[in-house]
Structures are given as C-alpha cells and as structure tokens.
Scaffold this motif. Structure first.
Motif, PDB file in Angstrom:
ATOM      1  N   GLY A   1      -8.027  -4.700   1.686  1.00 57.03           N
ATOM      2  CA  GLY A   1      -6.734  -5.023   2.283  1.00 57.03           C
ATOM      3  C   GLY A   1      -6.624  -4.604   3.737  1.00 57.03           C
ATOM      4  N   LEU A   2      -6.967  -3.352   4.025  1.00 62.56           N
ATOM      5  CA  LEU A   2      -6.798  -2.864   5.398  1.00 62.56           C
ATOM      6  C   LEU A   2      -7.791  -3.519   6.362  1.00 62.56           C
ATOM      7  CD1 LEU A   2      -5.963   0.941   4.973  1.00 62.56           C
ATOM      8  CD2 LEU A   2      -4.429  -0.952   5.550  1.00 62.56           C
TER       9      LEU A   2
ATOM     10  N   ILE B   1      -3.853  10.497   3.686  1.00 62.10           N
ATOM     11  CA  ILE B   1      -5.296  10.232   3.787  1.00 62.10           C
ATOM     12  C   ILE B   1      -5.957  11.442   4.444  1.00 62.10           C
ATOM     13  CG2 ILE B   1      -7.044   8.711   4.827  1.00 62.10           C
ATOM     14  CD1 ILE B   1      -4.722   6.562   4.863  1.00 62.10           C
TER      15      ILE B   1
ATOM     16  N   LYS C   1       2.124   1.707  -3.318  1.00 57.09           N
ATOM     17  CA  LYS C   1       1.009   1.986  -4.228  1.00 57.09           C
ATOM     18  C   LYS C   1       0.521   3.428  -4.110  1.00 57.09           C
ATOM     19  CE  LYS C   1      -3.375  -0.401  -4.429  1.00 57.09           C
ATOM     20  NZ  LYS C   1      -4.019  -1.660  -4.040  1.00 57.09           N
ATOM     21  N   TYR C   2       0.468   3.933  -2.880  1.00 64.59           N
ATOM     22  CA  TYR C   2      -0.091   5.268  -2.674  1.00 64.59           C
ATOM     23  C   TYR C   2       0.993   6.317  -2.428  1.00 64.59           C
ATOM     24  CZ  TYR C   2      -4.384   2.645  -2.641  1.00 64.59           C
ATOM     25  OH  TYR C   2      -5.416   1.821  -3.016  1.00 64.59           O
TER      26      TYR C   2
ATOM     27  N   SER D   1       1.914   8.910   5.088  1.00 63.08           N
ATOM     28  CA  SER D   1       1.193   8.174   6.124  1.00 63.08           C
ATOM     29  C   SER D   1       2.158   7.296   6.902  1.00 63.08           C
ATOM     30  CB  SER D   1       0.136   7.257   5.492  1.00 63.08           C
ATOM     31  OG  SER D   1      -0.604   7.935   4.519  1.00 63.08           O
TER      32      SER D   1
ATOM     33  N   GLY E   1      -7.776  -1.194  -6.651  1.00 58.91           N
ATOM     34  CA  GLY E   1      -7.843  -1.733  -5.288  1.00 58.91           C
ATOM     35  C   GLY E   1      -9.275  -2.096  -4.955  1.00 58.91           C
ATOM     36  N   THR E   2      -9.420  -2.799  -3.859  1.00 58.25           N
ATOM     37  CA  THR E   2     -10.764  -3.233  -3.468  1.00 58.25           C
ATOM     38  C   THR E   2     -11.227  -2.575  -2.170  1.00 58.25           C
ATOM     39  OG1 THR E   2      -9.775  -5.035  -2.239  1.00 58.25           O
ATOM     40  CG2 THR E   2     -10.505  -5.513  -4.480  1.00 58.25           C
ATOM     41  N   GLY E   3     -10.301  -1.959  -1.459  1.00 60.38           N
ATOM     42  CA  GLY E   3     -10.672  -1.432  -0.148  1.00 60.38           C
ATOM     43  C   GLY E   3     -10.855  -2.546   0.865  1.00 60.38           C
TER      44      GLY E   3
ATOM     45  N   HIS F   1      -8.243   8.417  -4.497  1.00 62.69           N
ATOM     46  CA  HIS F   1      -7.234   7.402  -4.844  1.00 62.69           C
ATOM     47  C   HIS F   1      -7.720   6.419  -5.906  1.00 62.69           C
ATOM     48  CE1 HIS F   1      -4.995   7.924  -0.744  1.00 62.69           C
ATOM     49  NE2 HIS F   1      -4.994   9.005  -1.509  1.00 62.69           N
TER      50      HIS F   1
ATOM     51  N   ASN G   1       0.836  -1.214   0.000  1.00 60.35           N
ATOM     52  CA  ASN G   1       0.000   0.000   0.000  1.00 60.35           C
ATOM     53  C   ASN G   1       0.863   1.254   0.000  1.00 60.35           C
ATOM     54  OD1 ASN G   1      -2.574  -0.952  -0.149  1.00 60.35           O
ATOM     55  ND2 ASN G   1      -3.033  -0.787   2.039  1.00 60.35           N
TER      56      ASN G   1
ATOM     57  N   ASP H   1       5.489   6.295   4.741  1.00 62.81           N
ATOM     58  CA  ASP H   1       5.681   6.695   3.347  1.00 62.81           C
ATOM     59  C   ASP H   1       5.567   8.203   3.188  1.00 62.81           C
ATOM     60  OD1 ASP H   1       2.947   7.581   2.570  1.00 62.81           O
ATOM     61  OD2 ASP H   1       2.411   5.478   2.953  1.00 62.81           O
TER      62      ASP H   1
ATOM     63  N   ILE I   1     -10.803   4.154   7.508  1.00 66.67           N
ATOM     64  CA  ILE I   1      -9.932   3.576   6.505  1.00 66.67           C
ATOM     65  C   ILE I   1      -9.798   2.059   6.646  1.00 66.67           C
ATOM     66  CG2 ILE I   1      -7.623   3.774   7.584  1.00 66.67           C
ATOM     67  CD1 ILE I   1      -8.673   4.997   4.084  1.00 66.67           C
TER      68      ILE I   1
ATOM     69  N   ARG J   1     -13.611   0.486   1.970  1.00 73.25           N
ATOM     70  CA  ARG J   1     -13.373   1.919   2.121  1.00 73.25           C
ATOM     71  C   ARG J   1     -12.122   2.291   1.317  1.00 73.25           C
ATOM     72  NH1 ARG J   1     -16.552   6.097   4.420  1.00 73.25           N
ATOM     73  NH2 ARG J   1     -17.709   4.649   5.730  1.00 73.25           N
ATOM     74  N   ARG J   2     -12.253   3.214   0.407  1.00 70.30           N
ATOM     75  CA  ARG J   2     -11.099   3.727  -0.316  1.00 70.30           C
ATOM     76  C   ARG J   2     -11.159   5.239  -0.283  1.00 70.30           C
ATOM     77  NH1 ARG J   2      -9.652   1.645  -5.917  1.00 70.30           N
ATOM     78  NH2 ARG J   2      -7.610   2.110  -5.033  1.00 70.30           N
ATOM     79  N   VAL J   3     -10.000   5.887  -0.211  1.00 71.62           N
ATOM     80  CA  VAL J   3      -9.998   7.349  -0.283  1.00 71.62           C
ATOM     81  C   VAL J   3     -10.504   7.724  -1.671  1.00 71.62           C
ATOM     82  CG1 VAL J   3      -8.533   9.393  -0.279  1.00 71.62           C
ATOM     83  CG2 VAL J   3      -8.132   7.557   1.386  1.00 71.62           C
TER      84      VAL J   3
HETATM   85  P1  ADP Z   1      -7.007  -0.983  -1.633  1.00 71.40           P
HETATM   86  O1  ADP Z   1      -7.235  -2.281  -2.263  1.00 71.40           O
HETATM   87  O2  ADP Z   1      -7.903   0.101  -2.153  1.00 71.40           O
HETATM   88  O3  ADP Z   1      -5.584  -0.569  -1.582  1.00 71.40           O
HETATM   89  P2  ADP Z   1      -6.889  -1.124   1.269  1.00 71.40           P
HETATM   90  O4  ADP Z   1      -7.909  -1.643   2.202  1.00 71.40           O
HETATM   91  O5  ADP Z   1      -5.557  -1.723   1.323  1.00 71.40           O
HETATM   92  O6  ADP Z   1      -7.549  -1.206  -0.154  1.00 71.40           O
HETATM   93  O7  ADP Z   1      -6.774   0.408   1.532  1.00 71.40           O
HETATM   94  C1  ADP Z   1      -7.921   1.162   1.630  1.00 71.40           C
HETATM   95  C2  ADP Z   1      -7.677   2.575   1.181  1.00 71.40           C
HETATM   96  O8  ADP Z   1      -6.817   3.216   2.107  1.00 71.40           O
HETATM   97  C3  ADP Z   1      -6.950   2.681  -0.129  1.00 71.40           C
HETATM   98  O9  ADP Z   1      -7.856   2.636  -1.203  1.00 71.40           O
HETATM   99  C4  ADP Z   1      -6.285   4.024  -0.019  1.00 71.40           C
HETATM  100  O10 ADP Z   1      -7.182   5.044  -0.389  1.00 71.40           O
HETATM  101  C5  ADP Z   1      -6.004   4.158   1.463  1.00 71.40           C
HETATM  102  N1  ADP Z   1      -4.620   3.806   1.809  1.00 71.40           N
HETATM  103  C6  ADP Z   1      -4.141   2.623   2.223  1.00 71.40           C
HETATM  104  N2  ADP Z   1      -2.826   2.697   2.479  1.00 71.40           N
HETATM  105  C7  ADP Z   1      -2.459   3.961   2.202  1.00 71.40           C
HETATM  106  C8  ADP Z   1      -1.223   4.685   2.266  1.00 71.40           C
HETATM  107  N3  ADP Z   1      -0.077   4.106   2.667  1.00 71.40           N
HETATM  108  N4  ADP Z   1      -1.230   5.983   1.910  1.00 71.40           N
HETATM  109  C9  ADP Z   1      -2.380   6.587   1.530  1.00 71.40           C
HETATM  110  N5  ADP Z   1      -3.564   5.968   1.446  1.00 71.40           N
HETATM  111  C10 ADP Z   1      -3.610   4.669   1.768  1.00 71.40           C
END
Ligand code: ADP
Length: 498
Positions: free
Chosen positions: A457-458, A429, A399-400, A482, A453-455, A447, A396, A424, A437, A442-444
């Motif tokens: 992972g977290l 966010i 990726k972000y 973040s 992404g699927t939202g 982003h 992540n 990073d 989050i 949930r996705r920003v």
């Molecule tokens: P995704 O598959 O969208 O990456 P995650 O559940 O991993 O899903 O993350 C959810 C959302 O959190 C992401 O879509 C992104 O908007 C935000 N996010 C996650 N990690 C970071 C990061 N390191 N910096 C900024 N935004 C992040």
C-alpha cells in the motif's frame, strides 16, 4: 644488535647475508683492480655498463629488470675475469638503484637495504657465472666454437637464474608468496635475459678483443639503441595489457551489476511468495472455515448475516492483495504513470474517503475525525489516484490503531502545497524501520499478527504522490502514533483559498 625498526627476522638476516656477500665481492674486485691488463679499457667498460643501465627497462612492477648492462658485465667477465665482471655489475647496479631511488625515495634505511641487496644479488650471480665460465673454458683447450657457445650460454643461464632465485627467496620471506608461482610469473623474461647476456656479451667481448676501444665504440650505440627500442616496445605492450585489463574490469562490473539485479529479482520473487503464502492464507482459511459452518445449516438469521459479512470482508482482503500486486507492477515497471488530471476539491475528497472507512473505525470504536464541511482546496490532479492515496493512508491509520484510539484526517494549504495530515494514536513505527516503510513488501515486524497486509500500500502511495510531483512524509513514535503527510503542489491560480 638489532634496531627497534629492523627486528631479527629471516628476511632481514637473509638480506644482510646477501648484502655482505655482495660487499665482500666488490672489495675483492677492487683489490684485484691493479692487476687488470688494460685499466683504460676496463674503465670504459664500467662506463658502458653504467650508460646501458640508464636505458634499462624495468618491468613487471619493478621486480625484474631486463638490463643490457648484464651483457657488458658478461663481456668484462670473459675479458678480465670474474672480479672485473663483479665490479662492472656492481657499478651498473648502484646506478640502477640510485636512479630508481630518485624516482621513488623510500627513506634512508630502505634505500641502503635496497642498494645492498641489489649489489649482493647482481655480484653473487655474476661471480658464480664467471666461475662456471672459467671452468668450462678451461675444458675448452682446443678453442672449439661449439664449446665457446656452450660456455657463454651456461654462464648466462646461471647468472640469470641465480639472480632470479635470490630475488624470489627475498619475496618469499617477505610475503610468504609461493616461490614456484613467482618463478612462473617472471619466467617470460628468462629467454630475453639469457639472449642479452650470452649473445650481447659474446659479441661485445669479441669486438673489444678484435678492435679494442673502437670495437667498444661500434657496439655501444647499437646496444643502447636496441635497449631503448626494446623499452619502447615493452611499454607499448604494457599499455595494451592495461587497456585489456580495463576492458576486463568493465566487463566484470557489468556482470556484477547483472548479478545484483538478479539477486534483487530473487528477493522480489521471495517477497511475492511470502505475501501469497502468508497474507492470502488468513482470508482464505476464514472463508473455508465459515463456509463449512454455513454448509452444516441450522443457523439463526443474524448468525448467517454475521458470517456473510466476514466472508465478504475476507474476499475484499483477497481482492485488495491481488489488486495491489497488479498495481505495483504497473507503477514500478518504469513506464511513466498516466495521470487523468482534473481540478477537484481535495478537502471534500477527505470527507468522501473518511465516510467509507467510518464503518471499519466504528468496529474498533476508533474515533475517525475530519471536517465535515471543510474549506475548499482546489488541486489539479488525478482524482481517482489521490482518492486511492487517501484511502490507503486513512485505512492504515485505522488498521494500525488499537481500539478506542483516534484517527484524524485534515487538509490545509502551506507554502504552495495542499497538505493532508493523517494522524493516529496507534502502534507507531519503530525508528529503525521508519526509513524503509515506503519500500515494497515492507511491513513492521510486530504488525504482522495485528492485521493482514501486503506491504504494498505505502509503496503504491509513494509512486502515486510522486507522479503528481508531490511528497509523502511520515513521523512516528512507537506506542504513541504516526502522522502521514501528503503534499501536492498547488498551482496558485488553480488554488482557491478562502
Ligand atoms: P500493509 O498492507 O501491510 O498495510 P502498507 O504498505 O500499507 O502495507 O504499510 C506497510 C507497513 O507500514 C504496514 O505493514 C505497517 O507495519 C506500517 N504502517 C503503515 N501505516 C501505519 C500506521 N498508520 N501506523 C503504524 N504502522 C503503519
């Protein structure tokens, strides 16, 4: 003249008129007092009316009263005329008002208002009932039983209905309530009131006529006792109704909860569909596009290799989406997550995970920093699951974060916890989205066009960390970067801190 706290409204005018009428009738009754034939008996009737009132049963929130005293005033009406009936009714109503005021003091203005209206309402209705009673009796020259019966019944109905409608008019002016609805709400009391007034009144009048004071005495006790019994009965019924209402309320709550759950399920379904339609479309269309380029042939070898790489990555993305969906279902199904616990070196796990993500970081010219020879931090947990957490967090971060940024992954020990910080210098966010989050899907918002992404992972990360009695924390600043922090509890004897 109007006071500031009692403006001229239809309600206040009505209240004043009814009260003035009542007071006028009472004065009229008092003036006629000396002409009553047997003042002692009359006074006894007044006392009887008052005592009956004390046992009166106030029902339906206090609006309508089933009063035995109305039987006494009806009897008085037939014995001494309507002026006497007015006086008995007025003294009983004053008693009622004072009793209800004592229980619930509304302040002077309200108290005067209430007593005035009660007297007006009661005396106007008994006066009109008396007028009708006299009229019908005058027609009953032969003293027929049927006609006497009709006189009593009609007078009772008039008394009750005028009383009720005077009250309904007030309630209507006060709250704009529908008069017909009010009548229907209160109509249940009509037969009881009419019965008490006609039968009770008739019997009492007969007893006094026949047996004088003794007759009154004979009937005093039964009237009061039956009123008391009735009151008990009504209270019990009321309690049962309340219990029923409680039951209904509980059922309604259950239903509401079920509905909320259903709404939540709908939301989840929508979120899944969004992932399927939006997030799977990107890798699918890239597979389709490059496949058609490939099928045309005539490509240089390095071009082919490039396309193969993109195809593989798209497939990986699809795989990840499918796996995430399957995994989150398992993790959040409510069944406890099974942990295959072993002792392992968390610091070294960071090295392994970072190495696999290094290629992605290099593509964006991101400097992925980690200690290649870290001090061992021994934790007890499910190594595969913690590896999944670290992979998610570090991937992540890459990726972000925009090109040329920095991602740092580092482990340390603090307060009985093994702590990993993934820092990073990426997009960050927004503060208003930060609390959510870790929620599923949930996705920003900003982003979505940055990365697929699927939202999920977290949400998976959080479930896995919490299954280890650990914590996952995040601090972030939009545009600056973040920091995701994972804390796993260390059993001190398991932790080898050099
Ligand atoms: P995704 O598959 O969208 O990456 P995650 O559940 O991993 O899903 O993350 C959810 C959302 O959190 C992401 O879509 C992104 O908007 C935000 N996010 C996650 N990690 C970071 C990061 N390191 N910096 C900024 N935004 C992040």
């Amino acid at each position: 003249m109007s006071h500031s706290n009692s403006p001229v409204t239809a309600r206040n005018i009505y209240l004043t008129v009814v009260s003035l009428f009542g007071i006028g009738l009472v004065v009229y009754g008092l003036i006629s007092l000396p002409s009553f034939e047997s003042p002692t008996n009359f006074l006894l009737l007044v006392l009887l009316g008052i005592s009956a009132q004390i046992t009166s049963t106030v029902l339906s929130g206090g609006d309508i009263a089933v009063e035995v005293s109305t039987a006494v005033s009806m009897a008085t009406l037939s014995l001494y005329g309507r002026e006497a009936g007015v006086l008995v009714a007025a003294s009983a109503l004053i008693t009622l008002s004072v009793l209800s005021l004592r229980a619930n003091w509304p302040g002077w203005a309200r108290a005067v208002e209430r007593i005035g209206f009660n007297i007006g309402m009661g005396t106007i209705s008994i006066f009109l009932a008396g007028t009708l009673f006299d009229l019908l009796n005058a027609l009953n020259t032969q003293n027929l039983v049927v006609q006497t019966f009709i006189s009593w019944l009609s007078a009772a109905i008039v008394n009750d209905q005028i009383n009720l409608w005077l009250l309904i008019a007030l309630l209507h002016l006060q709250s704009q309530a529908d008069p017909r609805k009010l009548w229907h709400q209160n109509k249940w009391a009509i037969p009881i009131n009419v019965l008490v007034m006609s039968a009770g009144g008739g019997v009492l009048a007969f007893a006094v006529e026949q047996f004088d004071i003794i007759g009154m005495g004979i009937f005093f006790l039964p009237i009061v006792l039956s009123a008391y019994a009735f009151r008990l009965y009504v209270n019990q019924t009321k309690q049962q109704m309340e219990r029923l209402e409680e039951l209904v309320a509980a059922r309604t709550n259950d239903l509401r909860a079920a509905n909320a759950e259903l709404a939540e399920l709908h939301k989840t379904k929508d979120a899944y569909l969004a992932v399927l339609t939006h997030d799977m479309r990107t890798p699918l269309s890239s597979i389709k596009g490059y496949a058609s380029v490939l099928s045309k042939g005539n490509l240089a070898e390095d071009q082919q290799r490039h396309i193969a790489k993109i195809l593989t990555r798209s497939q990986d993305s699809l795989m990840e989406i499918v796996n995430n969906i399957l995994e989150i279902e398992n993790l959040q199904s409510g069944t406890p997550i099974e942990l295959d616990r072993t002792d392992f070196d968390l610091a070294y796990l960071i090295v392994l995970v970072s190495e696999t993500i290094q290629a992605q970081a290099r593509e964006k010219n991101i400097s992925l920093q980690y200690d290649e020879n870290p001090t061992e931090i021994n934790v007890n947990g499910d190594r595969e699951k913690i590896k999944r957490v670290l992979t998610n967090l570090i991937a992540n971060a890459v990726k972000y974060t925009e090109e040329n940024g920095t991602v740092t992954a580092k482990a340390r020990v603090e307060d009985g916890y093994a702590v990993v910080d993934v820092v990073d210098t990426g997009y960050g966010i927004p503060a208003d989205e930060l609390p959510y989050i870790f929620d599923r899907f949930r996705r920003v918002k900003g982003h979505r066009h940055i990365a697929v992404g699927t939202g999920l992972g977290l949400a998976i990360v959080k479930s896995l960390v919490e299954a280890h009695q650990g914590q996952i924390l995040v601090t972030s600043e939009e545009g600056a970067g973040s920091t995701f922090t994972m804390k796993l509890p260390l059993q001190t004897d398991d932790a080898l801190v050099a």
